[in-house]
Every structure is written in C-alpha cells, then in structure tokens.
Design an enzyme around this catalytic site. Structure first.
Site, PDB file in Angstrom:
ATOM      1  N   ASP A 105       4.163  11.657  -2.860  1.00 28.33           N
ATOM      2  CA  ASP A 105       4.068  10.489  -1.300  1.00 28.33           C
ATOM      3  C   ASP A 105       3.489  11.337  -0.268  1.00 28.33           C
ATOM      4  OD1 ASP A 105       5.138   8.324  -2.852  1.00 28.33           O
ATOM      5  OD2 ASP A 105       6.987   9.157  -2.490  1.00 28.33           O
ATOM      6  N   LYS A 139      13.719   8.471  -7.489  1.00 28.84           N
ATOM      7  CA  LYS A 139      13.386   9.826  -7.276  1.00 28.84           C
ATOM      8  C   LYS A 139      14.028  11.017  -7.441  1.00 28.84           C
ATOM      9  CE  LYS A 139       9.642   7.762  -5.041  1.00 28.84           C
ATOM     10  NZ  LYS A 139       8.801   7.595  -3.750  1.00 28.84           N
TER      11      LYS A 139
END
Length: 221
Positions: free
Chosen positions: A43, A7
């Site tokens: 997220d 990420k």
C-alpha cells in the site's frame, strides 16, 4: 491479495513478513516462496508510485501532512518515512491513534491536533486525505479539511477512488491547487503485487483501463 478487514490476520498467518508489513502489522499481499508464505504490504509503495505517476514528485526531503490514522494512513506514513520525508504530521481526532501512526515515521513523525492543523497544512509540500470523508454514500459535500487551508504550489492527494473526484478534490482544483485522487494508489499497489507474484512488469495501462471501467459501472451511492 488481501483487503480490509483481513490484513492484520494475513500478517499473523504469514510465515515471514517484509519490514514494511512487520512494522504495519498488516499484509495485503501473500507470496508463496519455497512452500512458505511471505507477507508484503504494497500500500505505501503504491502511494509513492502513484504520487510519482500523477504529480512527478517524490516525498524525499519534503514535508507531508496525513489526515487520518487508519490502515491507509499508516501505510502512507510508514512509506514516506522510509524514503526520507523531512517531516510527517499526522492529524487525527484520536491522539493515541495519531501517535501510533506517527511513530511509524520515526524521528520525523509528529502528531498535530485537528484544531491546530491549519499551520501544518499551510506549510506542507504534500497533503494527504486518508479518511473516508467524501466517499460515495457519505454526506454530500463533506470535506476532511477546509480546502482554503491549502495554497497553490502544494500537492493534495485524496486516497478515495470512488468517486474519482470527491468534493474536496473539486474544491481544491477550483482554487488552482494540484490535486489527485486515490485511483493511482489502488492501481500501483496492485501492480507491485502483480510483479511479486509473476516476476514480470505489471501491465499498468491495461489495469488502469479495467479499474476505470469497473468504477464507471458502480452506482454513485
């Protein structure tokens, strides 16, 4: 769609980032726009959507305790701060990591040492386990925090989704405490990504059925 440990690299490689992805230094979703890649982080929003779906609440004006300071914890802290949580306490064994995570919440973020966490946990509206403690393959019965530190009236969320019920969740539910697993965060972060890519509402029910079937097929350890 990007998962750990990529990420941070995805965020560096994106042409531009959303505010959340920039603050987190992590992108889990890359969207092509006019020949350029925009890095998103869904997220934290997925956590908020999952909480609304499972518990029917928002964190606006509420106190939150987040146990852990890794990527998932940071996303939760940032998202809760962005939507107006009143207080966000981060509990982690490493003070520097806890401080870095708490800063993402701005003025409402603070660090609580593990040995001083019981009062903060007892007073919180929402308690989130963002550590891997309780994940399949770990020590049997291990828990991130004593379940007796929580009380009826609170909402607990364990971000682990395999197993669907961790030892901590099971213990909390036996005490009559509302407790939810991490499948909804997984589901709704993906639903946000689906909508970013397609411009249409995600088929959440079909996605949940597929996720549950895939998890049921996984071995326990």
């Amino acid at each position: 769609s990007v998962t750990m440990p990529h990420k941070a690299a995805a965020a560096e490689l994106a042409d531009e980032l959303t505010d959340a992805a920039a603050r987190l230094g992590a992108a889990n979703c890359l969207v092509p726009v006019d020949g350029r890649l925009t890095g998103h982080n869904t997220d934290g929003g997925g956590f908020l959507d999952g909480l609304a779906h499972d518990a029917g609440i928002t964190v606006e004006g509420r106190s939150v305790v987040v146990i852990g300071a890794g990527g998932a914890a940071r996303a939760v802290v940032e998202a809760c701060g962005a939507v107006g949580a009143a207080d966000i306490a981060v509990v982690n064994r490493t003070p520097d990591r806890a401080g870095s995570a708490a800063e993402l919440a701005g003025a409402v973020g603070r660090v609580v040492a593990p040995d001083l966490a019981a009062p903060a946990i007892a007073e919180a509206d929402v308690v989130v386990n963002a550590t891997p403690v309780g994940m399949s393959g770990g020590p049997d019965g291990e828990m991130p925090v004593d379940p007796h530190a929580l009380r009826v009236g609170q909402v607990a969320v364990d971000l682990i989704y395999h197993p669907l019920e961790t030892p901590w969740l099971a213990a909390l539910r036996r005490q009559g405490i509302e407790a939810h697993g991490g499948l909804s965060m997984l589901l709704f972060q993906a639903a946000r990504a689906f909508s970013l890519w397609t411009g249409v509402e995600a088929p959440v029910a079909a996605m949940e059925a597929a996720a549950r079937a895939a998890l049921a097929a996984r071995p326990a350890v």
